[in-house]
Design a protein around this motif. Structure first.
Motif, PDB file in Angstrom:
ATOM      1  N   ALA A  53       0.825  -1.206   0.000  1.00 58.27           N
ATOM      2  CA  ALA A  53       0.000   0.000   0.000  1.00 58.27           C
ATOM      3  C   ALA A  53       0.861   1.258   0.000  1.00 58.27           C
ATOM      4  CB  ALA A  53      -0.939  -0.009   1.198  1.00 58.27           C
ATOM      5  N   ALA A  54       1.950   1.238   0.784  1.00 57.20           N
ATOM      6  CA  ALA A  54       2.851   2.393   0.806  1.00 57.20           C
ATOM      7  C   ALA A  54       3.506   2.598  -0.558  1.00 57.20           C
ATOM      8  CB  ALA A  54       3.918   2.193   1.884  1.00 57.20           C
ATOM      9  N   HIS A  55       3.884   1.524  -1.218  1.00 47.70           N
ATOM     10  CA  HIS A  55       4.497   1.631  -2.542  1.00 47.70           C
ATOM     11  C   HIS A  55       3.498   2.180  -3.559  1.00 47.70           C
ATOM     12  CE1 HIS A  55       7.361  -1.851  -1.226  1.00 47.70           C
ATOM     13  NE2 HIS A  55       7.652  -0.708  -0.653  1.00 47.70           N
ATOM     14  N   LEU A  56       2.265   1.726  -3.499  1.00 49.38           N
ATOM     15  CA  LEU A  56       1.244   2.207  -4.440  1.00 49.38           C
ATOM     16  C   LEU A  56       0.973   3.695  -4.245  1.00 49.38           C
ATOM     17  CD1 LEU A  56      -1.374  -0.706  -4.419  1.00 49.38           C
ATOM     18  CD2 LEU A  56       0.260  -0.141  -6.212  1.00 49.38           C
ATOM     19  N   MET A  57       0.949   4.128  -3.000  1.00 46.32           N
ATOM     20  CA  MET A  57       0.693   5.556  -2.752  1.00 46.32           C
ATOM     21  C   MET A  57       1.884   6.409  -3.163  1.00 46.32           C
ATOM     22  SD  MET A  57      -1.555   5.642   0.745  1.00 46.32           S
ATOM     23  CE  MET A  57      -0.353   4.710   1.684  1.00 46.32           C
ATOM     24  N   GLN A  58       3.100   5.858  -3.060  1.00 49.91           N
ATOM     25  CA  GLN A  58       4.268   6.595  -3.560  1.00 49.91           C
ATOM     26  C   GLN A  58       4.221   6.712  -5.076  1.00 49.91           C
ATOM     27  OE1 GLN A  58       7.843   4.743  -2.123  1.00 49.91           O
ATOM     28  NE2 GLN A  58       7.281   4.990   0.040  1.00 49.91           N
ATOM     29  N   ALA A  59       3.696   5.682  -5.727  1.00 47.97           N
ATOM     30  CA  ALA A  59       3.586   5.725  -7.188  1.00 47.97           C
ATOM     31  C   ALA A  59       2.464   6.654  -7.652  1.00 47.97           C
ATOM     32  CB  ALA A  59       3.365   4.311  -7.730  1.00 47.97           C
ATOM     33  N   HIS A  60       1.480   6.900  -6.785  1.00 46.20           N
ATOM     34  CA  HIS A  60       0.345   7.768  -7.137  1.00 46.20           C
ATOM     35  C   HIS A  60       0.132   8.793  -6.027  1.00 46.20           C
ATOM     36  CE1 HIS A  60      -0.937   5.235 -10.558  1.00 46.20           C
ATOM     37  NE2 HIS A  60      -0.494   4.245  -9.798  1.00 46.20           N
ATOM     38  N   TYR A 222       3.660  -0.881 -11.133  1.00 45.14           N
ATOM     39  CA  TYR A 222       2.745  -2.005 -11.068  1.00 45.14           C
ATOM     40  C   TYR A 222       1.830  -2.001 -12.298  1.00 45.14           C
ATOM     41  CZ  TYR A 222       4.009  -2.436  -6.113  1.00 45.14           C
ATOM     42  OH  TYR A 222       4.690  -2.588  -4.931  1.00 45.14           O
ATOM     43  N   ILE A 223       1.358  -3.169 -12.626  1.00 45.05           N
ATOM     44  CA  ILE A 223       0.315  -3.316 -13.632  1.00 45.05           C
ATOM     45  C   ILE A 223      -1.000  -3.528 -12.895  1.00 45.05           C
ATOM     46  CG2 ILE A 223      -0.547  -4.699 -15.556  1.00 45.05           C
ATOM     47  CD1 ILE A 223       2.328  -5.448 -16.184  1.00 45.05           C
ATOM     48  N   TYR A 224      -1.962  -2.633 -13.108  1.00 43.35           N
ATOM     49  CA  TYR A 224      -3.186  -2.632 -12.323  1.00 43.35           C
ATOM     50  C   TYR A 224      -4.324  -3.273 -13.093  1.00 43.35           C
ATOM     51  CZ  TYR A 224      -0.549   0.934  -9.813  1.00 43.35           C
ATOM     52  OH  TYR A 224       0.417   1.602  -9.135  1.00 43.35           O
ATOM     53  N   GLU A 225      -5.169  -3.960 -12.340  1.00 45.69           N
ATOM     54  CA  GLU A 225      -6.387  -4.529 -12.908  1.00 45.69           C
ATOM     55  C   GLU A 225      -7.483  -4.461 -11.836  1.00 45.69           C
ATOM     56  OE1 GLU A 225      -8.981  -6.002 -15.517  1.00 45.69           O
ATOM     57  OE2 GLU A 225      -6.876  -5.570 -15.997  1.00 45.69           O
ATOM     58  N   PRO A 226      -8.533  -3.664 -11.978  1.00 48.87           N
ATOM     59  CA  PRO A 226      -8.874  -2.917 -13.198  1.00 48.87           C
ATOM     60  C   PRO A 226      -8.161  -1.567 -13.321  1.00 48.87           C
ATOM     61  CG  PRO A 226     -10.611  -2.689 -11.576  1.00 48.87           C
ATOM     62  CD  PRO A 226      -9.617  -3.636 -10.985  1.00 48.87           C
ATOM     63  N   ASP A 227      -7.937  -0.840 -12.176  1.00 48.14           N
ATOM     64  CA  ASP A 227      -7.242   0.443 -12.224  1.00 48.14           C
ATOM     65  C   ASP A 227      -6.603   0.698 -10.869  1.00 48.14           C
ATOM     66  OD1 ASP A 227      -9.203   2.217 -10.539  1.00 48.14           O
ATOM     67  OD2 ASP A 227     -10.484   1.181 -12.011  1.00 48.14           O
TER      68      ASP A 227
END
Length: 303
Positions: A53-60, A222-227
């Motif tokens: 979750a921390a990595h995803l928030m850093q990416a967005h 990351y590759i997201y599915e669905p978004d």
């Protein structure tokens, strides 16, 4: 002889009590190992979810989930109190309820409204006695935490936070340190900290974790599915649910440890009382025998 009979009855009663406390000590010791293993098994899941979750928030960084929004003007909060369903576990419930009561008084002095959720029968009874605004509860949790049962009670607080009815959610539980020590903790569940630090770790561990994140030079793709938005939403929800599950697991491990220690102390005290009563019994019996002998000798001398 009436005194001797009473002492003998008392000894028998204490012996029966000691048998019960000794059996409860052995049962608690058996359950304690399973509860500790279950608690430790849940930590890697929460850690990995927190990292992703921390990595995803850093990416967005442009996306701010509702669970991450800090509100400056706090007018109402939610408190989730985690306790045991049964007693006979020392001061475990007393310590956490005393801590929760002090925090509730602080909120009241600041003019902040509080709505409460009880997880455990002892916490439900406590919140009912003090007249708290109880919005949900779940009791009879058993020896194994069930996430499906916990979600129903917690969802009320989470939905109210998202809707803006409350501005923060706090979690009061016992943090397991070791068999002899359980720390009552009052931690903030929502809004989540920016770095998603582990609320069950110490401040030094949190600082080391933050330093490691700062030193890390890796990028996250990351590759997201669905978004990305849907993934982050679901992931943060699972993370919050994982924190609640971990809190209940920590409390259950603390419960069995505290009960084992309390029952061992009760058994040791019962053994000491039995020894003291047996000493009094022997002295009383000896005095009675001496008195009878004296009466017989006195009667014989008079004849």
């Amino acid at each position: 002889m009436a005194g001797i009979k009473e002492i003998r009855t008392k000894i028998k009663s204490v012996q029966n009590t000691r048998k019960i406390t000794k059996a409860m000590e052995m049962v608690a010791a058996s359950k304690m190992r399973k509860a500790q293993d279950r608690m430790r098994a849940g930590r890697p899941y929460a850690t990995k979810v927190r990292e992703i979750a921390a990595h995803l928030m850093q990416a967005h960084p442009d996306y701010h989930h509702a669970y991450m929004v800090e509100r400056k003007d706090v007018k109402a909060v939610g408190v989730v109190l985690v306790t045991t369903d049964k007693g006979l576990c020392g001061g475990l419930n007393t310590n956490i309820t005393r801590l929760a009561l002090s925090r509730l008084k602080e909120f009241e002095q600041k003019g902040i409204k509080v709505q409460a959720t009880a997880l455990g029968n002892k916490g439900l009874g406590f919140l009912t006695r003090i007249g708290a605004d109880l919005v949900s509860h779940e009791v009879q949790l058993g020896d194994t935490p069930n996430l499906e049962r916990l979600i129903g009670a917690i969802k009320v607080q989470l939905d109210d936070f998202v809707d803006g009815k409350i501005d923060a959610v706090y979690l009061a539980t016992n943090r397991f340190v070791n068999t002899m020590k359980q720390d009552p903790s009052f931690i903030r569940l929502l809004p989540l900290p920016s770095g998603l630090s582990d609320p069950f770790q110490s401040a030094e561990a949190d600082k080391a974790q933050e330093d490691a994140q700062v030193k890390s030079q890796y990028g996250w793709d990351y590759i997201y599915e669905p978004d990305a938005k849907s993934v982050i939403d679901d992931l943060l929800l699972r993370y919050v649910e994982g924190l609640v599950y971990q809190a209940v697991a920590e409390n259950m491990a603390s419960e069995q440890s505290a009960r084992m220690v309390a029952m061992k102390a009760a058994s040791d005290n019962a053994k000491k009382i039995i020894g003291d009563l047996e000493l009094v019994y022997n002295k009383t019996r000896q005095a009675a025998i001496t008195k009878e002998i004296s009466e017989i000798v006195g009667g014989a001398a008079a004849v």
